[in-house]
Design a protein around this motif. Structure first.
Motif, PDB file in Angstrom:
ATOM      1  N   VAL A  85      -0.506 -10.075  -6.274  1.00  0.00           N
ATOM      2  CA  VAL A  85       0.478 -10.692  -5.367  1.00  0.00           C
ATOM      3  C   VAL A  85       1.757  -9.863  -5.326  1.00  0.00           C
ATOM      4  CG1 VAL A  85       1.929 -12.726  -5.030  1.00  0.00           C
ATOM      5  CG2 VAL A  85      -0.481 -13.000  -5.622  1.00  0.00           C
ATOM      6  N   ARG A  86       2.205  -9.369  -6.469  1.00  0.00           N
ATOM      7  CA  ARG A  86       3.417  -8.536  -6.483  1.00  0.00           C
ATOM      8  C   ARG A  86       3.220  -7.256  -5.680  1.00  0.00           C
ATOM      9  NH1 ARG A  86       3.235  -9.643 -12.257  1.00  0.00           N
ATOM     10  NH2 ARG A  86       4.638 -11.380 -12.785  1.00  0.00           N
ATOM     11  N   LEU A  87       2.092  -6.597  -5.894  1.00  0.00           N
ATOM     12  CA  LEU A  87       1.839  -5.359  -5.159  1.00  0.00           C
ATOM     13  C   LEU A  87       1.650  -5.639  -3.671  1.00  0.00           C
ATOM     14  CD1 LEU A  87       1.419  -2.321  -5.321  1.00  0.00           C
ATOM     15  CD2 LEU A  87      -0.994  -2.721  -5.804  1.00  0.00           C
ATOM     16  N   LEU A  88       1.039  -6.780  -3.337  1.00  0.00           N
ATOM     17  CA  LEU A  88       0.862  -7.138  -1.929  1.00  0.00           C
ATOM     18  C   LEU A  88       2.206  -7.378  -1.257  1.00  0.00           C
ATOM     19  CD1 LEU A  88      -1.075  -7.800   0.376  1.00  0.00           C
ATOM     20  CD2 LEU A  88      -1.218 -10.140  -0.491  1.00  0.00           C
ATOM     21  N   CYS A  89       3.116  -8.062  -1.945  1.00  0.00           N
ATOM     22  CA  CYS A  89       4.466  -8.270  -1.395  1.00  0.00           C
ATOM     23  C   CYS A  89       5.184  -6.937  -1.194  1.00  0.00           C
ATOM     24  CB  CYS A  89       5.275  -9.165  -2.329  1.00  0.00           C
ATOM     25  SG  CYS A  89       4.678 -10.863  -2.420  1.00  0.00           S
ATOM     26  N   ARG A  90       5.004  -6.033  -2.144  1.00  0.00           N
ATOM     27  CA  ARG A  90       5.627  -4.710  -2.020  1.00  0.00           C
ATOM     28  C   ARG A  90       5.068  -3.951  -0.821  1.00  0.00           C
ATOM     29  NH1 ARG A  90       9.867  -1.623  -1.992  1.00  0.00           N
ATOM     30  NH2 ARG A  90       9.443   0.541  -2.597  1.00  0.00           N
ATOM     31  N   CYS A  91       3.767  -4.007  -0.644  1.00  0.00           N
ATOM     32  CA  CYS A  91       3.146  -3.315   0.491  1.00  0.00           C
ATOM     33  C   CYS A  91       3.587  -3.918   1.819  1.00  0.00           C
ATOM     34  CB  CYS A  91       1.628  -3.373   0.364  1.00  0.00           C
ATOM     35  SG  CYS A  91       0.941  -2.397  -0.989  1.00  0.00           S
ATOM     36  N   GLU A  92       3.691  -5.234   1.885  1.00  0.00           N
ATOM     37  CA  GLU A  92       4.152  -5.878   3.118  1.00  0.00           C
ATOM     38  C   GLU A  92       5.582  -5.497   3.442  1.00  0.00           C
ATOM     39  OE1 GLU A  92       1.384  -9.933   2.820  1.00  0.00           O
ATOM     40  OE2 GLU A  92       3.487  -9.962   2.223  1.00  0.00           O
TER      41      GLU A  92
ATOM     42  N   PRO B 115       6.662   9.740   8.497  1.00  0.00           N
ATOM     43  CA  PRO B 115       5.237  10.034   8.737  1.00  0.00           C
ATOM     44  C   PRO B 115       4.518  10.622   7.538  1.00  0.00           C
ATOM     45  CG  PRO B 115       6.573  10.748  10.606  1.00  0.00           C
ATOM     46  CD  PRO B 115       7.524  10.349   9.527  1.00  0.00           C
ATOM     47  N   GLU B 116       5.263  11.296   6.664  1.00  0.00           N
ATOM     48  CA  GLU B 116       4.654  11.905   5.488  1.00  0.00           C
ATOM     49  C   GLU B 116       4.640  10.975   4.283  1.00  0.00           C
ATOM     50  OE1 GLU B 116       6.674  15.540   4.745  1.00  0.00           O
ATOM     51  OE2 GLU B 116       6.035  16.515   6.616  1.00  0.00           O
ATOM     52  N   GLU B 117       5.047   9.730   4.462  1.00  0.00           N
ATOM     53  CA  GLU B 117       5.042   8.766   3.368  1.00  0.00           C
ATOM     54  C   GLU B 117       3.605   8.486   2.934  1.00  0.00           C
ATOM     55  OE1 GLU B 117       5.914   6.376   0.461  1.00  0.00           O
ATOM     56  OE2 GLU B 117       7.536   7.230   1.666  1.00  0.00           O
ATOM     57  N   TRP B 118       3.324   8.589   1.635  1.00  0.00           N
ATOM     58  CA  TRP B 118       1.963   8.458   1.128  1.00  0.00           C
ATOM     59  C   TRP B 118       1.795   7.287   0.164  1.00  0.00           C
ATOM     60  CZ3 TRP B 118       1.986   8.620  -4.135  1.00  0.00           C
ATOM     61  CH2 TRP B 118       3.100   9.218  -4.751  1.00  0.00           C
ATOM     62  N   ARG B 119       2.908   6.701  -0.274  1.00  0.00           N
ATOM     63  CA  ARG B 119       2.799   5.669  -1.304  1.00  0.00           C
ATOM     64  C   ARG B 119       2.098   4.410  -0.803  1.00  0.00           C
ATOM     65  NH1 ARG B 119       8.753   4.732  -3.228  1.00  0.00           N
ATOM     66  NH2 ARG B 119       9.030   4.877  -0.959  1.00  0.00           N
ATOM     67  N   LEU B 120       2.384   4.028   0.454  1.00  0.00           N
ATOM     68  CA  LEU B 120       1.788   2.798   0.966  1.00  0.00           C
ATOM     69  C   LEU B 120       0.263   2.888   0.996  1.00  0.00           C
ATOM     70  CD1 LEU B 120       2.102   0.015   2.157  1.00  0.00           C
ATOM     71  CD2 LEU B 120       2.401   1.035   4.415  1.00  0.00           C
ATOM     72  N   GLU B 121      -0.254   4.040   1.387  1.00  0.00           N
ATOM     73  CA  GLU B 121      -1.703   4.205   1.431  1.00  0.00           C
ATOM     74  C   GLU B 121      -2.304   4.108   0.034  1.00  0.00           C
ATOM     75  OE1 GLU B 121      -5.018   7.260   3.390  1.00  0.00           O
ATOM     76  OE2 GLU B 121      -2.858   7.692   3.538  1.00  0.00           O
ATOM     77  N   LYS B 122      -1.626   4.689  -0.963  1.00  0.00           N
ATOM     78  CA  LYS B 122      -2.102   4.604  -2.344  1.00  0.00           C
ATOM     79  C   LYS B 122      -2.032   3.161  -2.848  1.00  0.00           C
ATOM     80  CE  LYS B 122      -2.920   8.995  -2.914  1.00  0.00           C
ATOM     81  NZ  LYS B 122      -4.304   9.493  -3.116  1.00  0.00           N
ATOM     82  N   TYR B 123      -0.958   2.473  -2.487  1.00  0.00           N
ATOM     83  CA  TYR B 123      -0.823   1.078  -2.906  1.00  0.00           C
ATOM     84  C   TYR B 123      -1.926   0.205  -2.316  1.00  0.00           C
ATOM     85  CZ  TYR B 123       3.871   2.227  -4.658  1.00  0.00           C
ATOM     86  OH  TYR B 123       4.935   2.769  -5.338  1.00  0.00           O
ATOM     87  N   VAL B 124      -2.252   0.442  -1.048  1.00  0.00           N
ATOM     88  CA  VAL B 124      -3.308  -0.348  -0.404  1.00  0.00           C
ATOM     89  C   VAL B 124      -4.657  -0.064  -1.076  1.00  0.00           C
ATOM     90  CG1 VAL B 124      -4.585  -0.706   1.746  1.00  0.00           C
ATOM     91  CG2 VAL B 124      -2.093  -0.526   1.788  1.00  0.00           C
TER      92      VAL B 124
ATOM     93  N   GLU C 136      -7.981 -15.082   2.002  1.00  0.00           N
ATOM     94  CA  GLU C 136      -6.651 -14.747   2.515  1.00  0.00           C
ATOM     95  C   GLU C 136      -6.167 -13.409   1.969  1.00  0.00           C
ATOM     96  OE1 GLU C 136      -3.274 -15.272   4.828  1.00  0.00           O
ATOM     97  OE2 GLU C 136      -5.196 -16.334   4.822  1.00  0.00           O
ATOM     98  N   TYR C 137      -6.411 -13.158   0.680  1.00  0.00           N
ATOM     99  CA  TYR C 137      -6.058 -11.850   0.113  1.00  0.00           C
ATOM    100  C   TYR C 137      -6.820 -10.729   0.831  1.00  0.00           C
ATOM    101  CZ  TYR C 137      -3.814 -14.248  -3.850  1.00  0.00           C
ATOM    102  OH  TYR C 137      -2.997 -15.006  -4.629  1.00  0.00           O
ATOM    103  N   SER C 138      -8.111 -10.938   1.048  1.00  0.00           N
ATOM    104  CA  SER C 138      -8.920  -9.925   1.731  1.00  0.00           C
ATOM    105  C   SER C 138      -8.418  -9.699   3.149  1.00  0.00           C
ATOM    106  CB  SER C 138     -10.392 -10.359   1.768  1.00  0.00           C
ATOM    107  OG  SER C 138     -10.898 -10.552   0.466  1.00  0.00           O
ATOM    108  N   ARG C 139      -8.040 -10.765   3.829  1.00  0.00           N
ATOM    109  CA  ARG C 139      -7.536 -10.659   5.202  1.00  0.00           C
ATOM    110  C   ARG C 139      -6.270  -9.799   5.250  1.00  0.00           C
ATOM    111  NH1 ARG C 139      -8.546 -14.194   9.525  1.00  0.00           N
ATOM    112  NH2 ARG C 139      -6.997 -14.106  11.209  1.00  0.00           N
ATOM    113  N   LYS C 140      -5.370 -10.019   4.305  1.00  0.00           N
ATOM    114  CA  LYS C 140      -4.113  -9.257   4.299  1.00  0.00           C
ATOM    115  C   LYS C 140      -4.344  -7.797   3.919  1.00  0.00           C
ATOM    116  CE  LYS C 140      -1.224 -13.283   3.315  1.00  0.00           C
ATOM    117  NZ  LYS C 140      -0.274 -13.927   2.379  1.00  0.00           N
ATOM    118  N   VAL C 141      -5.232  -7.564   2.946  1.00  0.00           N
ATOM    119  CA  VAL C 141      -5.517  -6.177   2.551  1.00  0.00           C
ATOM    120  C   VAL C 141      -6.206  -5.433   3.694  1.00  0.00           C
ATOM    121  CG1 VAL C 141      -6.842  -4.742   0.958  1.00  0.00           C
ATOM    122  CG2 VAL C 141      -5.605  -6.717   0.089  1.00  0.00           C
TER     123      VAL C 141
END
Length: 255
Positions: free
Chosen positions: A11-18, A27-36, A60-65
């Motif tokens: 949940v914490r990592l999901l909030c961070r990704c959102e 455009p060169e940001e790579w952290r979000l892709e690694k977090y997902v 619901e978790y699967s839907r958001k991911v």
């Protein structure tokens, strides 16, 4: 049910990704892709736990991911029209991730990305031509012919977008028809196989009945043959016995 440590971390990592998805990123940001990617691994581990949450929470978790993953894939497309179309096919979450959210963060991100892609489409249609017109016309501003051309280009892109949607719908319809055809063919084959199997079982039952009848007839015939043979052997033995007695009595008299 008390949330496990793995679920709390998810949940914490999901909030961070959102939150990162809602921000304007380089455009060169790579952290979000690694977090997902890490979210996907944590979600699989959560599904494999014995004390996992309810199925609705897991869905619901699967839907958001899946939404975050699809959003990243849409951002990698080249044209803004393709991005807008891919964005329309995404399904954001239905329930807020935390109690502080009044609206699901993924839904807000979905609306923001939709507006951004629409703005990019307008910029591609109106921004570059308008800039060229200003360069050519100077301070005089755009001419009516240029405005008509921009409107025509806008109609062209909108028509292209509609054509893409129709093409996608036709492909999905074709897949559905193909699936229906294959299903009907499989049903027909299975029906024929069942009929063949039933006929084979019926023939086997008939053959078994015939074999049983013939076995009984053969047994009766064998018994009759044995009786006649027994009587014939008895007659022959008696005849031989009588012949020997007569022979023994006749032979001394001859001497």
């Amino acid at each position: 049910m008390v949330a496990s440590r793995l679920e709390l971390n998810l949940v914490r990592l999901l909030c961070r990704c959102e939150a990162m998805a809602a921000e304007k990123r380089d455009p060169e940001e790579w952290r979000l892709e690694k977090y997902v990617g890490a979210l996907e691994d944590m979600l699989q581990a959560l599904k494999a736990q014995a004390s996992k949450p309810a199925s609705e929470v897991i869905s619901e978790y699967s839907r958001k991911v899946d939404f975050l993953k699809g959003m990243l894939q849409a951002e990698k497309l080249t044209s803004s029209s393709e991005k807008a179309l891919a964005n329309q096919l995404l399904a954001p979450g239905r329930v807020p991730t935390t109690a502080r959210e009044r609206v699901p963060a993924t839904k807000t991100v979905h609306l923001q990305s939709r507006a951004r892609y629409a703005s990019e489409m307008r910029s591609e249609l109106l921004g570059t031509p308008a800039l060229d017109v200003r360069k050519r016309a100077g301070v005089a501003g755009p001419r009516p012919g240029d405005e008509k051309q921009s409107a025509a280009e806008l109609d062209f892109v909108l028509q292209r977008h509609q054509d893409l949607q129709e093409k996608l719908a036709e492909e999905m319809l074709g897949l559905a028809r193909s699936l229906k055809t294959n299903t009907l063919a499989a049903q027909s084959i299975i029906k024929k196989d069942n009929q063949t199997l039933s006929h084979s079982l019926k023939m086997a039952d008939q053959s078994l009945e015939k074999l049983k009848t013939e076995s009984e007839r053969l047994e009766q015939h064998t018994q009759k043959s044995v009786n006649w043979l027994l009587w014939a052997m008895l007659i022959i033995v008696c005849f031989i016995f009588i012949s020997m007695i007569l022979f023994i009595r006749i032979m001394p008299k001859l001497k």
